[in-house]
Motif scaffolding. Structure first.
Motif, PDB file in Angstrom:
ATOM      1  N   VAL A 337     122.676 -83.540  51.587  1.00  0.00           N
ATOM      2  CA  VAL A 337     124.125 -83.266  52.204  1.00  0.00           C
ATOM      3  C   VAL A 337     125.129 -84.282  51.796  1.00  0.00           C
ATOM      4  O   VAL A 337     126.090 -83.934  51.469  1.00  0.00           O
ATOM      5  N   GLU A 338     124.649 -85.536  52.186  1.00  0.00           N
ATOM      6  CA  GLU A 338     125.668 -86.673  51.957  1.00  0.00           C
ATOM      7  C   GLU A 338     125.852 -86.816  50.491  1.00  0.00           C
ATOM      8  O   GLU A 338     127.111 -87.099  50.173  1.00  0.00           O
ATOM      9  N   TYR A 339     124.893 -86.526  49.504  1.00  0.00           N
ATOM     10  CA  TYR A 339     125.141 -86.684  48.182  1.00  0.00           C
ATOM     11  C   TYR A 339     125.975 -85.558  47.531  1.00  0.00           C
ATOM     12  O   TYR A 339     127.237 -85.753  46.800  1.00  0.00           O
ATOM     13  N   ALA A 340     126.137 -84.342  48.127  1.00  0.00           N
ATOM     14  CA  ALA A 340     126.582 -83.068  47.816  1.00  0.00           C
ATOM     15  C   ALA A 340     128.062 -83.273  48.224  1.00  0.00           C
ATOM     16  O   ALA A 340     128.875 -82.753  47.341  1.00  0.00           O
ATOM     17  N   VAL A 341     128.351 -83.736  49.363  1.00  0.00           N
ATOM     18  CA  VAL A 341     129.540 -83.581  49.926  1.00  0.00           C
ATOM     19  C   VAL A 341     130.580 -84.596  49.276  1.00  0.00           C
ATOM     20  O   VAL A 341     131.850 -84.336  49.476  1.00  0.00           O
ATOM     21  N   ARG A 342     130.189 -85.435  48.711  1.00  0.00           N
ATOM     22  CA  ARG A 342     131.137 -86.441  47.987  1.00  0.00           C
ATOM     23  C   ARG A 342     131.928 -86.014  47.186  1.00  0.00           C
ATOM     24  O   ARG A 342     133.173 -86.623  46.935  1.00  0.00           O
ATOM     25  N   ASP A 343     131.582 -85.035  46.351  1.00  0.00           N
ATOM     26  CA  ASP A 343     132.431 -84.454  45.182  1.00  0.00           C
ATOM     27  C   ASP A 343     133.561 -83.485  45.645  1.00  0.00           C
ATOM     28  O   ASP A 343     134.279 -82.925  44.893  1.00  0.00           O
ATOM     29  N   TYR A 344     133.724 -83.150  47.154  1.00  0.00           N
ATOM     30  CA  TYR A 344     134.724 -82.373  47.565  1.00  0.00           C
ATOM     31  C   TYR A 344     135.944 -83.114  48.219  1.00  0.00           C
ATOM     32  O   TYR A 344     135.699 -84.086  48.645  1.00  0.00           O
ATOM     33  N   ASP A 345     137.150 -82.672  47.800  1.00  0.00           N
ATOM     34  CA  ASP A 345     138.215 -83.328  48.252  1.00  0.00           C
ATOM     35  C   ASP A 345     138.811 -83.164  49.702  1.00  0.00           C
ATOM     36  O   ASP A 345     139.765 -83.796  50.015  1.00  0.00           O
ATOM     37  N   LYS A 346     138.287 -82.083  50.369  1.00  0.00           N
ATOM     38  CA  LYS A 346     138.549 -82.100  51.671  1.00  0.00           C
ATOM     39  C   LYS A 346     137.623 -82.573  52.621  1.00  0.00           C
ATOM     40  O   LYS A 346     136.282 -82.436  52.312  1.00  0.00           O
ATOM     41  N   PRO A 347     138.012 -83.034  53.911  1.00  0.00           N
ATOM     42  CA  PRO A 347     137.151 -83.760  55.050  1.00  0.00           C
ATOM     43  C   PRO A 347     136.089 -82.469  55.517  1.00  0.00           C
ATOM     44  O   PRO A 347     136.520 -81.606  56.023  1.00  0.00           O
ATOM     45  N   MET A 348     134.860 -82.611  55.448  1.00  0.00           N
ATOM     46  CA  MET A 348     133.934 -81.639  56.046  1.00  0.00           C
ATOM     47  C   MET A 348     132.650 -82.340  56.081  1.00  0.00           C
ATOM     48  O   MET A 348     132.237 -83.448  55.865  1.00  0.00           O
TER      49      MET A 348
END
Length: 377
Positions: A337-348
């Motif tokens: 998840v940590e790896y995947a979430v980096r590319d999104y521009d909204k805080p989640m």
């Protein structure tokens, strides 16, 4: 050490009564009603006095009980000075004596008045850069006692002191959080808050606001007629949450206000529906929760990112911080998840949850079944 005759011990006990009594009256003179800081400094001083006489000097096994009883007689209506509480004061001093500039004060070094009765020195804190002095004095003695009884690490103690002061926690809530080990769970959910929120302070508060795992024990999969949560439609689980929204908010944390479920956003000719929408006063942010009954999937992030963009553009007020999204699913690989979430521009972030059916079998077997409960009711 040879025990002293009973008469000599009684004389010492009576002197101790007068010493503590004098300290109480002096404290009440400084503040007619004992405010928190005055109470804590008083209790600390009394704790020091009792510790030095019961640990270093021989007082005898019945000393504290005797002193407590005599104080009740000499100051009728006095509360908070039971034998147990006097021992808690001793613990309060012994656990926090590292706070003093000079913690090796012996009985002989205590200033004596003309009467020959030693004064009780009250707490004098040094200027520790990292110690939450202000919060330390904001929480009650009962909170301190609860923390000291369950937590030994000083950093962890400071964490619970801060959260008690900032969130005005009741003692029962504090005990629940310590039992759930909030200190080690806080900040552990995989997220991109530090990179995507406007300031490090806001990001830290967001990290503190969410846990990596929640216990939704009001959801019983077996009662829903399913063998596994993945067999249950997400809307059914969502409705269970809505039916138990108070329990859900208490589990999720403080400062959350429920806005609605199946929250509709009509924009750009399309309809978008968010499972659960909250507002968090501490963060001043809308919080969108997407509920998933199975394991985490990368596709969920893209969907949530779009919802957050729509919330910011069409729902958020000008004075509010950016909206935050949480995917609440049954399981997740944190590193993935940590790896995947980096590319999104909204805080989640991504959290997991357990239901009543996930309780250890030995605990579930200890509970009466539904039919037995119905008979009892």
């Amino acid at each position: 050490m040879e025990k002293e005759p009973e008469k000599i011990l009684e004389t010492k006990y009576n002197q101790a009564v007068q010493t503590i009594k004098t300290a109480i009256l002096q404290s009440q003179y400084q503040a007619i009603k004992l405010i928190n800081k005055e109470q804590l400094t008083l209790y600390y001083g009394i704790g020091r006095y009792i510790s030095q006489n019961s640990r270093i000097v021989f007082w005898g096994t019945g000393a504290i009980a005797y002193i407590s009883n005599r104080l009740q007689i000499e100051l009728p209506g006095l509360r908070g000075f039971s034998e147990r509480n006097l021992k808690n004061m001793r613990t309060f001093y012994e656990e926090w004596q590292l706070l003093e500039n000079n913690s090796a004060v012996t009985v002989a070094e205590l200033n004596e008045e003309v009467t020959g009765i030693p004064q009780i020195r009250q707490l004098q804190l040094p200027n520790f850069n990292s110690f939450p002095i202000e919060e330390f004095f904001q929480i009650g003695f009962t909170h301190h006692t609860a923390i000291l009884s369950q937590v030994k690490n000083i950093e962890e103690r400071c964490f619970y002191i801060k959260i008690c002061a900032t969130e005005l926690l009741k003692v029962d809530t504090l005990k629940k959080l310590m039992k759930e080990d909030l200190y080690h769970k806080q900040g552990s959910l995989p997220n991109n808050f530090m990179a995507k929120l406007s300031s490090a302070e806001l990001a830290q508060r967001a990290i503190m606001a969410f846990k990596d795992e929640y216990m939704l024990d009001f959801i019983n999969v077996e009662e829903l007629g399913a063998r596994d949560l993945e067999d249950v439609d997400e809307r059914i689980v969502e409705n269970k949450i809505v039916q138990n929204i108070k329990s859900f908010i208490m589990t999720f944390g403080r400062d959350f206000s429920f806005i609605g479920n199946q929250f509709r956003i009509e924009a750009l000719g399309h309809t978008h529906i968010i499972d659960l929408l909250f507002f968090n006063r501490e963060l001043s942010s809308l919080v969108a929760i997407e509920l998933k009954t199975g394991p985490f999937k990368v596709a969920y992030l893209g969907q949530l990112n779009m919802y957050l963009r729509l919330l910011d553009d069409f729902v958020r007020k000008p004075n509010e911080n950016p909206s935050i999204g949480i995917i609440l699913c049954k399981s997740a690989d944190k590193a993935y998840v940590e790896y995947a979430v980096r590319d999104y521009d909204k805080p989640m972030g991504v959290s997991t949850y357990k239901t009543a059916s996930d309780m250890p079998e030995r605990l579930r077997n200890a509970l009466p079944d539904i039919e037995e409960l119905k008979k009892l009711l």
